[in-house]
Design an enzyme around this catalytic site. Structure first.
Site, mmCIF file in Angstrom:
data_model
loop_
_atom_site.group_PDB
_atom_site.id
_atom_site.type_symbol
_atom_site.label_atom_id
_atom_site.label_comp_id
_atom_site.label_asym_id
_atom_site.label_seq_id
_atom_site.Cartn_x
_atom_site.Cartn_y
_atom_site.Cartn_z
ATOM 1 N N GLY A 123 -26.788 -37.526 48.639
ATOM 2 C CA GLY A 123 -25.839 -38.617 48.873
ATOM 3 C C GLY A 123 -24.639 -38.527 47.948
ATOM 4 C CE1 TYR A 124 -24.929 -35.246 44.647
ATOM 5 C CE2 TYR A 124 -23.445 -33.367 44.761
ATOM 6 C CZ TYR A 124 -24.557 -33.966 44.233
ATOM 7 O OH TYR A 124 -25.301 -33.301 43.290
ATOM 8 C CB SER A 125 -19.544 -36.918 51.312
ATOM 9 O OG SER A 125 -19.648 -35.572 50.943
ATOM 10 C CB SER A 157 -27.372 -32.525 55.742
ATOM 11 O OG SER A 157 -26.015 -32.215 55.764
ATOM 12 C CD GLU A 240 -24.398 -28.154 48.587
ATOM 13 O OE1 GLU A 240 -24.244 -28.958 47.655
ATOM 14 O OE2 GLU A 240 -24.252 -28.450 49.778
ATOM 15 C CB THR A 371 -12.668 -27.700 52.177
ATOM 16 O OG1 THR A 371 -11.769 -27.901 51.083
ATOM 17 C CG2 THR A 371 -13.107 -29.048 52.733
ATOM 18 C CD GLU A 373 -8.402 -25.842 53.115
ATOM 19 O OE1 GLU A 373 -9.537 -26.366 53.082
ATOM 20 O OE2 GLU A 373 -7.963 -25.248 54.123
HETATM 21 C C1 LIG Z 1 -22.316 -29.141 57.617
HETATM 22 C C2 LIG Z 1 -21.986 -30.155 56.554
HETATM 23 C C3 LIG Z 1 -23.017 -30.690 55.811
HETATM 24 C C4 LIG Z 1 -22.725 -31.642 54.825
HETATM 25 N N1 LIG Z 1 -23.773 -32.207 54.151
HETATM 26 C C5 LIG Z 1 -23.517 -33.147 53.222
HETATM 27 C C6 LIG Z 1 -24.602 -33.777 52.544
HETATM 28 O O1 LIG Z 1 -25.786 -33.520 52.826
HETATM 29 N N2 LIG Z 1 -24.312 -34.713 51.621
HETATM 30 C C7 LIG Z 1 -23.035 -35.047 51.285
HETATM 31 O O2 LIG Z 1 -22.847 -35.869 50.402
HETATM 32 N N3 LIG Z 1 -21.969 -34.476 51.940
HETATM 33 C C8 LIG Z 1 -22.191 -33.542 52.889
HETATM 34 N N4 LIG Z 1 -21.137 -32.972 53.572
HETATM 35 C C9 LIG Z 1 -19.786 -33.437 53.299
HETATM 36 C C10 LIG Z 1 -18.870 -32.403 52.621
HETATM 37 O O3 LIG Z 1 -19.223 -32.223 51.286
HETATM 38 C C11 LIG Z 1 -17.430 -32.908 52.787
HETATM 39 O O4 LIG Z 1 -17.150 -32.943 54.185
HETATM 40 C C12 LIG Z 1 -16.431 -32.006 52.100
HETATM 41 O O5 LIG Z 1 -16.569 -32.088 50.708
HETATM 42 C C13 LIG Z 1 -14.973 -32.352 52.496
HETATM 43 O O6 LIG Z 1 -14.731 -33.712 52.338
HETATM 44 P P1 LIG Z 1 -14.057 -34.556 53.503
HETATM 45 O O7 LIG Z 1 -14.818 -34.290 54.755
HETATM 46 O O8 LIG Z 1 -13.972 -35.970 53.046
HETATM 47 O O9 LIG Z 1 -12.603 -33.961 53.715
HETATM 48 P P2 LIG Z 1 -11.307 -34.309 52.859
HETATM 49 O O10 LIG Z 1 -11.642 -34.281 51.403
HETATM 50 O O11 LIG Z 1 -10.715 -35.568 53.392
HETATM 51 O O12 LIG Z 1 -10.361 -33.086 53.174
HETATM 52 C C14 LIG Z 1 -9.527 -33.033 54.337
HETATM 53 C C15 LIG Z 1 -8.697 -31.762 54.268
HETATM 54 O O13 LIG Z 1 -7.810 -31.801 53.109
HETATM 55 C C16 LIG Z 1 -7.996 -30.660 52.307
HETATM 56 N N5 LIG Z 1 -7.849 -30.997 50.887
HETATM 57 C C17 LIG Z 1 -8.369 -32.087 50.276
HETATM 58 N N6 LIG Z 1 -8.065 -32.050 48.951
HETATM 59 C C18 LIG Z 1 -7.363 -30.900 48.738
HETATM 60 C C19 LIG Z 1 -6.798 -30.299 47.584
HETATM 61 N N7 LIG Z 1 -6.898 -30.851 46.383
HETATM 62 N N8 LIG Z 1 -6.156 -29.108 47.727
HETATM 63 C C20 LIG Z 1 -6.048 -28.513 48.956
HETATM 64 N N9 LIG Z 1 -6.568 -29.062 50.091
HETATM 65 C C21 LIG Z 1 -7.224 -30.230 49.983
HETATM 66 C C22 LIG Z 1 -9.418 -30.206 52.589
HETATM 67 O O14 LIG Z 1 -9.588 -28.834 52.289
HETATM 68 C C23 LIG Z 1 -9.552 -30.506 54.076
HETATM 69 O O15 LIG Z 1 -8.994 -29.461 54.835
HETATM 70 C C24 LIG Z 1 -21.387 -32.040 54.570
HETATM 71 C C25 LIG Z 1 -20.353 -31.500 55.346
HETATM 72 C C26 LIG Z 1 -20.642 -30.580 56.336
HETATM 73 C C27 LIG Z 1 -19.519 -30.056 57.162
#
Ligand SMILES: Cc1cc2nc3c(=O)[nH]c(=O)nc-3n(C[C@H](O)[C@H](O)[C@H](O)COP(=O)(O)OP(=O)(O)OC[C@H]3O[C@@H](n4cnc5c(N)ncnc54)[C@H](O)[C@@H]3O)c2cc1C
Length: 389
Positions: A123-125, A157, A240, A371, A373
């Site tokens: 539970g991070y995001s 997840s 991870e 991501t 990035e």
């Molecule tokens: C298959 C999968 C499993 C996952 N499982 C888990 C889980 O079990 N538990 C959990 O807590 N989370 C989970 N996540 C979440 C994941 O950690 C986040 O989706 C990820 O960290 C991106 O955050 P966001 O979706 O809020 O995108 P955002 O942070 O909103 O990013 C949107 C876009 O902006 C870009 N961006 C943002 N900041 C910057 C920067 N500083 N410089 C350049 N570009 C930037 C990003 O690269 C991206 O393209 C999972 C995600 C996926 C896809």
């Protein structure tokens, strides 16, 4: 520099292959839902019984005392065969507890993970905090011997099957964002926790929103010090990102595509089903990239086995491996032509829709665990010493 396996490592790889061939049905991986979950849990139980679920942990916590290199061989062979490995508990929470937990926490949780008795989710995001994870808003307030948690997590997840969640919360809203976060272990059955599923475009029910409403957690469930949870989470994220599985996931699809490309068409014309110089170039490029990704992954494991802490090296491996998966799927689906877009079960689908599935499923690979990035930012700042911002 030595690029060879010793005799023990070679024979261990053979042992892993035989075990998987005997205990795991590769086709199972492509089926969905509860049945798959139950099959995964049953197989993890067999891994635990064989001492392989947490093989690199210390023996006193239920581990096998094996080296990181053996663990990497196990993960690589398992992923080649599309077989499960340890999951959140074995691969992320457990190693963090070994480093940051107190003895009581280790004794309570680690053997249960090692024996496949409980499963974990992360539970991070949050809806407003993903890449900028330290901005998270879920609150934990001290109340007697407990903390009371309120807030929402997203993209959790496997929460629908997990017994426990490891969760980041804000305990000091007045401190700079990285310094007001605490890390808790919470039982999923605790009153006040609810989940809502999110279905992916592959139709798989992998994710969830997880809600916390006045959830009471014993203060004893905090990992590390209050307001220092960020530093624990940074380490779990390094774990991870460090896996060889990113590269290895591309391999079985690539190998089946290669096999398919060598076949003649069913009309008996003698022509290949996939033809042309461009397609040959694609297949050669992917083979080169798989070899590069493999060495990047091996470097991370080699560092771990020599008590070095991979950081930007894990990001390089994660970034290259996940982008390789996408290129592999994209090249494959283009090579198959229009039929490549069909899903499994369609009348004219080539390769049982595997490329179509991979094309959709690999979109998320460059997002999960940070991501591409964000990985590039880490490589630029921590690896190359470039300034932030
Ligand atoms: C298959 C999968 C499993 C996952 N499982 C888990 C889980 O079990 N538990 C959990 O807590 N989370 C989970 N996540 C979440 C994941 O950690 C986040 O989706 C990820 O960290 C991106 O955050 P966001 O979706 O809020 O995108 P955002 O942070 O909103 O990013 C949107 C876009 O902006 C870009 N961006 C943002 N900041 C910057 C920067 N500083 N410089 C350049 N570009 C930037 C990003 O690269 C991206 O393209 C999972 C995600 C996926 C896809």
């Amino acid at each position: 520099m030595e690029f060879s396996w010793n005799d023990h490592q070679k024979s261990f790889r053979e042992q892993v292959r035989s075990f998987i061939a005997e205990h795991w049905n590769e086709g199972v991986r492509r089926r969905e839902g509860l049945q798959l979950h139950e099959q995964v849990r049953a197989y993890q139980q067999e891994l635990a019984d064989a001492g392989w679920l947490t093989m690199s942990w210390p023996k006193e916590y239920g581990g096998g005392g094996a080296s990181y290199i053996e663990q990497m061989i196990f993960a690589e062979e398992s992923t080649f065969a599309q077989a499960p490995t340890g999951g959140q508990g074995a691969d992320r929470l457990g190693p963090a507890l070994i480093l940051f937990g107190n003895e009581e926490q280790r004794q309570e949780h680690l053997p249960k993970i090692a024996h496949a008795e409980i499963s974990w989710c992360q539970g991070y995001s949050e809806p407003g905090s993903g890449s900028d994870l330290a901005s998270l808003q879920t609150r934990a307030v001290h109340d007697g011997d407990d903390f009371v948690i309120n807030g929402q997590k997203i993209w959790t997840s496997g929460a629908q099957h997990a017994d426990w969640i490891h969760v980041l919360t804000r305990t000091d809203p007045t401190a700079p964002k990285h310094r007001g976060i605490s890390y808790f272990m919470v039982e999923m059955g605790t009153p006040g926790i609810s989940i809502r599923p999110i279905t992916q475009m592959t139709d798989e029910p992998g994710f969830n929103e997880t809600f916390f409403e006045d959830v009471r957690v014993p203060a004893a469930n905090m990992i590390g010090e209050e307001n220092r949870g960020w530093y624990v989470s940074a380490t779990t994220l390094d774990f991870e990102r460090s896996g060889i599985n990113r590269m290895a996931e591309a391999v079985p699809i690539y190998e089946r595509l290669l096999e398919y490309a060598k076949r003649s068409d069913s009309a008996g014309t003698g022509r290949r089903v996939i033809d042309g110089a461009i397609n040959r170039q694609h297949l050669a490029d992917t083979m080169i990239e798989i070899n590069v990704a493999r060495l990047l992954g091996y470097r991370v494991s080699w560092m771990q086995s020599n008590d070095l802490v991979p950081n930007h090296e894990s990001s390089i491996s994660k970034l290259f491996g996940t982008e390789l998966q996408q290129r592999n799927a994209r090249r494959g689906i283009n090579m198959l032509g229009l039929g490549g877009q069909l899903r499994s079960g369609s009348r004219h689908v080539p390769m049982d829709g595997e490329l179509c599935y991979a094309y959709m499923a690999t979109v998320s690979r460059t997002i999960a665990a940070g991501t591409s990035e964000i990985q590039r930012n880490i490589i630029a700042t921590r690896g190359l010493g470039l300034p932030r911002g």
